[in-house]
Design an enzyme around this catalytic site. Sequence first.
Site, PDB file in Angstrom:
ATOM      1  CG  HIS A 263      86.824  85.800  69.762  1.00 44.42           C
ATOM      2  ND1 HIS A 263      86.060  86.228  70.819  1.00 44.42           N
ATOM      3  CD2 HIS A 263      86.440  84.526  69.502  1.00 44.42           C
ATOM      4  CE1 HIS A 263      85.224  85.262  71.188  1.00 44.42           C
ATOM      5  NE2 HIS A 263      85.445  84.215  70.410  1.00 44.42           N
ATOM      6  CG  HIS A 300      81.957  79.236  64.841  1.00 47.47           C
ATOM      7  ND1 HIS A 300      81.582  80.334  65.571  1.00 47.47           N
ATOM      8  CD2 HIS A 300      81.621  78.161  65.597  1.00 47.47           C
ATOM      9  CE1 HIS A 300      81.040  79.965  66.713  1.00 47.47           C
ATOM     10  NE2 HIS A 300      81.042  78.649  66.747  1.00 47.47           N
ATOM     11  CG  ASP A 306      75.173  68.022  66.403  1.00 47.03           C
ATOM     12  OD1 ASP A 306      75.536  68.353  65.260  1.00 47.03           O
ATOM     13  OD2 ASP A 306      74.194  67.299  66.631  1.00 47.03           O
ATOM     14  CG  HIS A 336      76.497  78.625  65.694  1.00 38.14           C
ATOM     15  ND1 HIS A 336      77.216  77.468  65.477  1.00 38.14           N
ATOM     16  CD2 HIS A 336      76.959  79.142  66.857  1.00 38.14           C
ATOM     17  CE1 HIS A 336      78.059  77.285  66.468  1.00 38.14           C
ATOM     18  NE2 HIS A 336      77.937  78.280  67.316  1.00 38.14           N
TER      19      HIS A 336
END
Length: 388
Positions: A263, A300, A306, A336
């Site tokens: 990934h 991560h 943000d 998240h």
Amino acid sequence: MPIYHKLGQFPQKRHTQFRKPDGNLYYEQLFGTIGFDGMSSLLYHVHRPTQVKEIGKALDMSPKIAEAKHIKSRKLIGFNVEPKADFLESREPMMVNNDIHIGLAAPKRSMTTYFYKNSDADEMLFIHRGTGKLKTFLGNIPFEYGDYLIIPRGMIYQMEFDTEDNRILYAESFHPIYTPKRYRNWFGQLLEHSPFCERDYKLPQDLETHDETGEFILKIKKQGVLHHLVYATHPFDVVGWDGYNYPYGFSIHNFEPITGRVHQPPPVHQTFETSAFVICSFCPRLYDYHPKSIPAPYNHSNIDSDEMLYYVDGDFMSRTGIGPGYISLHPAGIPHGPHPGTYEASIGKTETKELAVMIDTFKPLQLTENAMKIDDGKYYTSWLENPS
């Protein structure tokens, strides 16, 4: 994005006499950035570009902040923003800080009664729905679904729409918007490993020159206030220009994703950058090809930024309960990652058809009253494995 471009007529030598057929002079204007140090273009006008007849009302456009400090992940239902006839009135800021204002717009009508200039910020308009033409005093750019329009600050423009069904994600940047520097050589040319190249840009064409006098309304945004000015001549009276500072378009469909055996991190999707935030494009691509790869992203931490994601189309492989026009906000301070079940379900998959725009800011985003109206209120609980 330093590419030399030119349209129309101009003299061979800059800052020299350039005369009309009747012998009178055209009027030269430097359209530059960062004082005299940044990118610039030289414009030649039929009339002096300085003829202000009247300065009228001023409207405060400051976003109304609902939550300045927060840590809750949000999901905004973007298509719940009601369409409005006027382009400027339809623009609703959702998330803001001192570097960027991010918002949604659903304009129904073309701009025909006035011209607009944002002297505060560069603008990025992402066209989710609708077709039409960006009209500027440096030429026109047709746009369609999936186009980014990059409009430098100070650009005088109008938006011309073909229908009433238009949806736009926009960002006002108080820093210049550039292509990522790691994709450019020291001359500014995009390198071979860049996911797009100069051939992909939509440059201004069809320069329209209006030799008209009268009363022309120009709405100028300065210091967050929209000023109404009346000019004595048509703003689109440029007969020619050349240089490096101008609007351009780029289709998200021309972004070529970088993939790998395992990934790849979000920076491989980067499309634009400033000193304060980045804009990334998530596009259809083949998945990772290591025999034991997990295509879904790993969890991560949002420590430094943000993360805002605007979902355009397709199935976003790491999210559930997401549809076109939705916005997710993952604020700094908490990690998240993929929703429960999507991490495991991605194993063995070979490709994704997702299409999304991500904006990562290096300072926290404040939520506006507009955002709270379309927030689902429970997105932050969507990672619970056994919600009560």
